[in-house]
Design a protein around this motif. Structure first.
Motif, PDB file in Angstrom:
ATOM      1  N   GLY A   1      -5.070   2.157  -5.314  1.00 57.96           N
ATOM      2  CA  GLY A   1      -5.248   1.078  -5.763  1.00 57.96           C
ATOM      3  C   GLY A   1      -4.552  -0.199  -5.162  1.00 57.96           C
ATOM      4  N   ARG A   2      -4.591  -0.351  -3.886  1.00 55.52           N
ATOM      5  CA  ARG A   2      -4.623  -1.878  -3.252  1.00 55.52           C
ATOM      6  C   ARG A   2      -6.036  -2.023  -2.774  1.00 55.52           C
ATOM      7  NH1 ARG A   2       0.635  -3.360  -2.537  1.00 55.52           N
ATOM      8  NH2 ARG A   2      -0.222  -4.370  -0.538  1.00 55.52           N
ATOM      9  N   ARG A   3      -6.119  -3.504  -3.228  1.00 64.72           N
ATOM     10  CA  ARG A   3      -7.324  -4.826  -2.325  1.00 64.72           C
ATOM     11  C   ARG A   3      -7.555  -4.558  -0.936  1.00 64.72           C
ATOM     12  NH1 ARG A   3      -9.354  -7.879  -6.706  1.00 64.72           N
ATOM     13  NH2 ARG A   3      -8.523  -7.789  -8.735  1.00 64.72           N
ATOM     14  N   GLN A   4      -8.299  -5.037  -0.652  1.00 66.10           N
ATOM     15  CA  GLN A   4      -8.836  -5.133   0.569  1.00 66.10           C
ATOM     16  C   GLN A   4      -8.043  -6.506   1.542  1.00 66.10           C
ATOM     17  OE1 GLN A   4      -9.035  -2.499   2.894  1.00 66.10           O
ATOM     18  NE2 GLN A   4      -9.360  -0.656   2.003  1.00 66.10           N
ATOM     19  N   PRO A   5      -8.325  -6.422   2.504  1.00 68.47           N
ATOM     20  CA  PRO A   5      -7.790  -5.475   3.526  1.00 68.47           C
ATOM     21  C   PRO A   5      -5.842  -4.551   3.018  1.00 68.47           C
ATOM     22  CG  PRO A   5      -6.814  -7.989   3.841  1.00 68.47           C
ATOM     23  CD  PRO A   5      -7.646  -8.027   2.908  1.00 68.47           C
ATOM     24  N   ASP A   6      -5.883  -3.232   3.424  1.00 69.49           N
ATOM     25  CA  ASP A   6      -4.710  -3.202   2.837  1.00 69.49           C
ATOM     26  C   ASP A   6      -4.031  -2.685   3.784  1.00 69.49           C
ATOM     27  OD1 ASP A   6      -3.111  -0.680   0.919  1.00 69.49           O
ATOM     28  OD2 ASP A   6      -4.712   0.589   0.716  1.00 69.49           O
ATOM     29  N   VAL A   7      -3.337  -4.153   3.956  1.00 69.20           N
ATOM     30  CA  VAL A   7      -1.954  -4.092   5.187  1.00 69.20           C
ATOM     31  C   VAL A   7      -1.227  -2.854   4.777  1.00 69.20           C
ATOM     32  CG1 VAL A   7      -0.632  -5.323   6.466  1.00 69.20           C
ATOM     33  CG2 VAL A   7      -2.522  -6.314   5.545  1.00 69.20           C
ATOM     34  N   LEU A   8      -0.893  -2.590   3.438  1.00 65.32           N
ATOM     35  CA  LEU A   8       0.742  -1.509   3.637  1.00 65.32           C
ATOM     36  C   LEU A   8       0.082   0.009   4.299  1.00 65.32           C
ATOM     37  CD1 LEU A   8       2.873  -1.190   0.486  1.00 65.32           C
ATOM     38  CD2 LEU A   8       1.901   0.868   1.185  1.00 65.32           C
ATOM     39  N   ASN A   9      -1.290   0.357   3.509  1.00 68.74           N
ATOM     40  CA  ASN A   9      -1.301   1.711   3.664  1.00 68.74           C
ATOM     41  C   ASN A   9      -1.648   2.034   4.837  1.00 68.74           C
ATOM     42  OD1 ASN A   9      -0.986   3.603   1.435  1.00 68.74           O
ATOM     43  ND2 ASN A   9      -2.322   2.003   0.060  1.00 68.74           N
ATOM     44  N   TYR A  10      -2.648   0.703   5.526  1.00 66.69           N
ATOM     45  CA  TYR A  10      -3.370   0.741   7.091  1.00 66.69           C
ATOM     46  C   TYR A  10      -2.184   0.586   8.023  1.00 66.69           C
ATOM     47  CZ  TYR A  10      -5.196  -0.308  11.481  1.00 66.69           C
ATOM     48  OH  TYR A  10      -5.902  -0.377  12.648  1.00 66.69           O
ATOM     49  N   SER A  11      -0.905   0.241   8.009  1.00 65.92           N
ATOM     50  CA  SER A  11       0.154   0.131   8.843  1.00 65.92           C
ATOM     51  C   SER A  11       0.340   1.486   8.448  1.00 65.92           C
ATOM     52  CB  SER A  11       0.756  -1.101   8.237  1.00 65.92           C
ATOM     53  OG  SER A  11       1.759  -1.394   6.750  1.00 65.92           O
ATOM     54  N   TRP A  12       0.553   1.789   7.514  1.00 63.68           N
ATOM     55  CA  TRP A  12       1.456   3.497   7.058  1.00 63.68           C
ATOM     56  C   TRP A  12       0.778   4.096   8.285  1.00 63.68           C
ATOM     57  CZ3 TRP A  12      -0.485   7.106   3.591  1.00 63.68           C
ATOM     58  CH2 TRP A  12       0.536   7.809   3.783  1.00 63.68           C
ATOM     59  N   ARG A  13      -0.323   4.423   8.127  1.00 65.25           N
ATOM     60  CA  ARG A  13      -0.880   5.604   8.765  1.00 65.25           C
ATOM     61  C   ARG A  13      -1.061   5.022  10.603  1.00 65.25           C
ATOM     62  NH1 ARG A  13      -4.956   4.997   4.467  1.00 65.25           N
ATOM     63  NH2 ARG A  13      -5.896   3.710   5.318  1.00 65.25           N
ATOM     64  N   ASP A  14      -1.082   3.579  10.578  1.00 65.44           N
ATOM     65  CA  ASP A  14      -1.105   3.274  12.361  1.00 65.44           C
ATOM     66  C   ASP A  14       0.488   3.557  12.591  1.00 65.44           C
ATOM     67  OD1 ASP A  14      -2.725   2.657  14.353  1.00 65.44           O
ATOM     68  OD2 ASP A  14      -1.746   0.583  14.501  1.00 65.44           O
ATOM     69  N   TYR A  15       1.232   4.112  11.993  1.00 66.52           N
ATOM     70  CA  TYR A  15       2.703   4.008  12.574  1.00 66.52           C
ATOM     71  C   TYR A  15       2.699   5.287  12.695  1.00 66.52           C
ATOM     72  CZ  TYR A  15       7.404   5.469  12.075  1.00 66.52           C
ATOM     73  OH  TYR A  15       8.938   6.321  13.133  1.00 66.52           O
ATOM     74  N   GLY A  16       1.827   7.032  12.578  1.00 62.84           N
ATOM     75  CA  GLY A  16       1.509   8.071  12.824  1.00 62.84           C
ATOM     76  C   GLY A  16       1.355   7.828  14.338  1.00 62.84           C
ATOM     77  N   ASN A  17      -0.115   6.559  14.950  1.00 60.14           N
ATOM     78  CA  ASN A  17       0.010   7.313  16.411  1.00 60.14           C
ATOM     79  C   ASN A  17       0.716   6.478  17.377  1.00 60.14           C
ATOM     80  OD1 ASN A  17      -2.634   8.091  15.563  1.00 60.14           O
ATOM     81  ND2 ASN A  17      -4.020   5.660  14.511  1.00 60.14           N
ATOM     82  N   ARG A  18       1.710   5.194  16.554  1.00 62.57           N
ATOM     83  CA  ARG A  18       2.350   4.178  17.303  1.00 62.57           C
ATOM     84  C   ARG A  18       3.599   5.108  18.015  1.00 62.57           C
ATOM     85  NH1 ARG A  18       0.457  -1.051  18.490  1.00 62.57           N
ATOM     86  NH2 ARG A  18       2.761  -1.195  18.702  1.00 62.57           N
TER      87      ARG A  18
END
Length: 296
Positions: free
Chosen positions: A54-71
């Protein structure tokens, strides 16, 4: 008043207890594979698994959580797979080739692996396009992976596993040999496509899959470890009667978290201890072997 249910007409019903017997290579009965999903997302739009919904965009919390996987997470997983000697099916959004191609190259250099197309980005769902747009999505994903990594993918997993009514037809016409979208069996199944063609459905798990378990179900990570072990032990017993496929579906931003990684390592070590009794492989090798036995 009777009702006739609409049907997909891709395959007919055949109970697993009433099928022709076969063996995997070296007389093995259970094929086990890892399907590791590498996903890339828009910063400020589209879909994506949510740690906090239920986060508004830009959704920094969820985007960065997912990017942790690649980094981070994917690199820790690479070390684990290398130490355990596990081959890995690399299920790749094609925009990964623009963002972090060195991640895929490292897996290809250090592990026995297979490249599997996974659309362009998991910010979009495959069945939200018309047929022409879906065909373009499939072709763009395939061609980008070929150009970036020099390997033509023969397997497909759709973004969000969201097929349209035409998806099997479009995949076959684009040169794909198998897909992982249907979770309806423990053995490969030939599916009809238009023009008298066929495409092979290779089992892909939804219960032994970290996203359904960890995100919407809020499952305990140690329970996911127990699921993997119990699934493996039970399928080992079942495979004495007939050959089966066990897949494990993983995402680096979830199981690459340190506490989950330690738990996952215990589960995979349990499987690795039985490597002489099983076929540790990739989905593409499963498809190739099965098609050689049962050409469709």
């Amino acid at each position: 008043m009777s009702i006739t249910l609409r049907h997909h007409h891709r395959y007919s019903y055949q109970p697993i207890a009433d099928r022709e017997d076969f063996l995997w290579p070296d007389g093995k009965r259970l094929a086990v594979y890892i399907g590791l999903n590498f996903e890339h997302f828009h910063f400020d739009q589209g879909y994506g698994a949510a740690l906090v919904p239920g986060r508004r965009q830009p959704d920094v919390l969820n985007y960065s959580w997912r990017d942790y996987g690649n980094r981070v997470g994917a690199w820790r997983l690479l070390e684990m797979f290398e130490s355990l000697g596990f081959p890995v099916g690399l299920i790749v959004n094609s925009t990964i080739a623009d963002y972090c191609p060195e991640l895929i190259l490292a897996y290809r250099q250090k592990l026995s692996s297979e490249l599997i197309a996974h659309g362009r980005t998991n910010s979009e769902s495959q069945n939200e396009f018309d047929e022409e747009g879906e065909a373009e999505l499939i072709a763009e994903s395939r061609d980008k992976l070929i150009a970036a990594f020099g390997e033509r993918p023969v397997g497909w997993l759709g973004p969000w596993i969201a097929q349209s009514r035409a998806t099997p037809d479009l995949l076959a016409e684009a040169g794909f040999v198998y897909h992982l979208d249907w979770a309806h069996d423990d053995q490969p199944v030939w599916m009809d496509t238009r023009g008298n063609g066929e495409i092979l459905s290779v089992p892909y798990p939804q219960e032994i899959n970290d996203i359904p378990h960890q995100v919407p179900q809020y499952g305990d990570y140690r329970e996911f470890e127990a699921r993997i072990i119990d699934q493996f032990d039970e399928m080992m017993d079942q495979s004495r009667r007939q050959s089966l496929v066990m897949g494990i579906a993983l995402h680096p931003y979830i199981v690459g978290q340190p506490f989950r990684l330690r738990s996952l390592r215990r589960a995979l070590t349990h499987i690795a201890a039985r490597r002489r009794d099983i076929w540790l492989t990739t989905p593409g090798q499963i498809a190739e072997h099965y098609a050689g036995l049962f050409p469709g």
